[in-house]
Scaffold this active site. Sequence first.
Site, PDB file in Angstrom:
ATOM      1  N   CYS A  82       0.832  -1.208   0.000  1.00 36.41           N
ATOM      2  CA  CYS A  82       0.000   0.000   0.000  1.00 36.41           C
ATOM      3  C   CYS A  82       0.868   1.260   0.000  1.00 36.41           C
ATOM      4  CB  CYS A  82      -0.991  -0.058   1.159  1.00 36.41           C
ATOM      5  SG  CYS A  82      -2.424   0.978   0.884  1.00 36.41           S
ATOM      6  N   HIS A 177      -3.116  -5.267   1.766  1.00 39.88           N
ATOM      7  CA  HIS A 177      -2.382  -5.516   3.020  1.00 39.88           C
ATOM      8  C   HIS A 177      -2.452  -6.975   3.457  1.00 39.88           C
ATOM      9  CE1 HIS A 177      -1.964  -1.240   4.273  1.00 39.88           C
ATOM     10  NE2 HIS A 177      -3.119  -1.076   3.657  1.00 39.88           N
ATOM     11  N   GLU A 179      -0.610  -8.402   5.422  1.00 36.69           N
ATOM     12  CA  GLU A 179      -0.181  -8.488   6.831  1.00 36.69           C
ATOM     13  C   GLU A 179      -1.329  -8.352   7.819  1.00 36.69           C
ATOM     14  OE1 GLU A 179       0.370  -6.055   4.745  1.00 36.69           O
ATOM     15  OE2 GLU A 179       0.058  -4.113   5.710  1.00 36.69           O
TER      16      GLU A 179
HETATM   17  N1  GLN Z   1      -3.448   6.382   1.041  1.00 38.01           N
HETATM   18  C1  GLN Z   1      -2.213   6.057   1.708  1.00 38.01           C
HETATM   19  C2  GLN Z   1      -1.032   6.811   1.119  1.00 38.01           C
HETATM   20  O1  GLN Z   1      -1.175   7.607   0.277  1.00 38.01           O
HETATM   21  C3  GLN Z   1      -1.935   4.572   1.677  1.00 38.01           C
HETATM   22  C4  GLN Z   1      -2.934   3.840   2.525  1.00 38.01           C
HETATM   23  C5  GLN Z   1      -2.416   2.586   3.144  1.00 38.01           C
HETATM   24  O2  GLN Z   1      -1.206   2.326   3.216  1.00 38.01           O
HETATM   25  N2  GLN Z   1      -3.339   1.796   3.651  1.00 38.01           N
HETATM   26  O3  GLN Z   1       0.064   6.589   1.532  1.00 38.01           O
END
Ligand code: GLN
Length: 199
Positions: A82, A177, A179
């Site tokens: 992410c 994710h 994890e």
């Molecule tokens: N929207 C977040 C970002 O721009 C990422 C979100 C996340 O890691 N769950 O970093």
Amino acid sequence: MTTTPRVGVLALQGDVREHVRVLTDLGAEVTRIRRPEELAAVDGLVLPGGESSVIDKLSRAFGMREPVREAIADGMPVYGTCAGLILLADRITDGIEGQQTFGGLDVTVRRNAFGSQVDSFEVDLDIPALGGSPVHAVFIRAPLVEQSGEGVERLATLDDGRVVAVRQGSLLGTSFHPEVTGEHRFHALFLDMVRERVR
Ligand code: GLN
């Protein structure tokens, strides 16, 4: 001979604990990384989920930006989830003013690509590279891989074809994710990449 992989989780912000748990469950020796000398002592790095603009700023404040970039250039295996995927991307869209990435992955990633209406959702993804049962994927204000270079392998797509997991050389990134759901196969793949590299 099997050696215990020594890996780190960049611990400036984000879901560090969840990654430490999965990697520890898989038998790795895991360190939380905040300083260059800690990075120098591991053979692989995880960039957690969280807020990429915050991790970017903190990495500069902690003097970690250049060491991480050098490690990537040096071929260290790195897995980003992410926000971590955003940090690995060579190009981002919808970053905040002045936002930088470590780069390394020849992709363009759009932050918060599902818009404010869809803050989070879950889907099951077939991921041939992992084999076995589908991956239950949790997306939280997730990014999308909008464009990728020739050397980039697309590991997972949504039903509409949009790309949500990629690998290029020693770099691995997922929009979602693993994890947080007890899914261990991506981290196992990452640890295989670390063992391969150490050998
Ligand atoms: N929207 C977040 C970002 O721009 C990422 C979100 C996340 O890691 N769950 O970093």
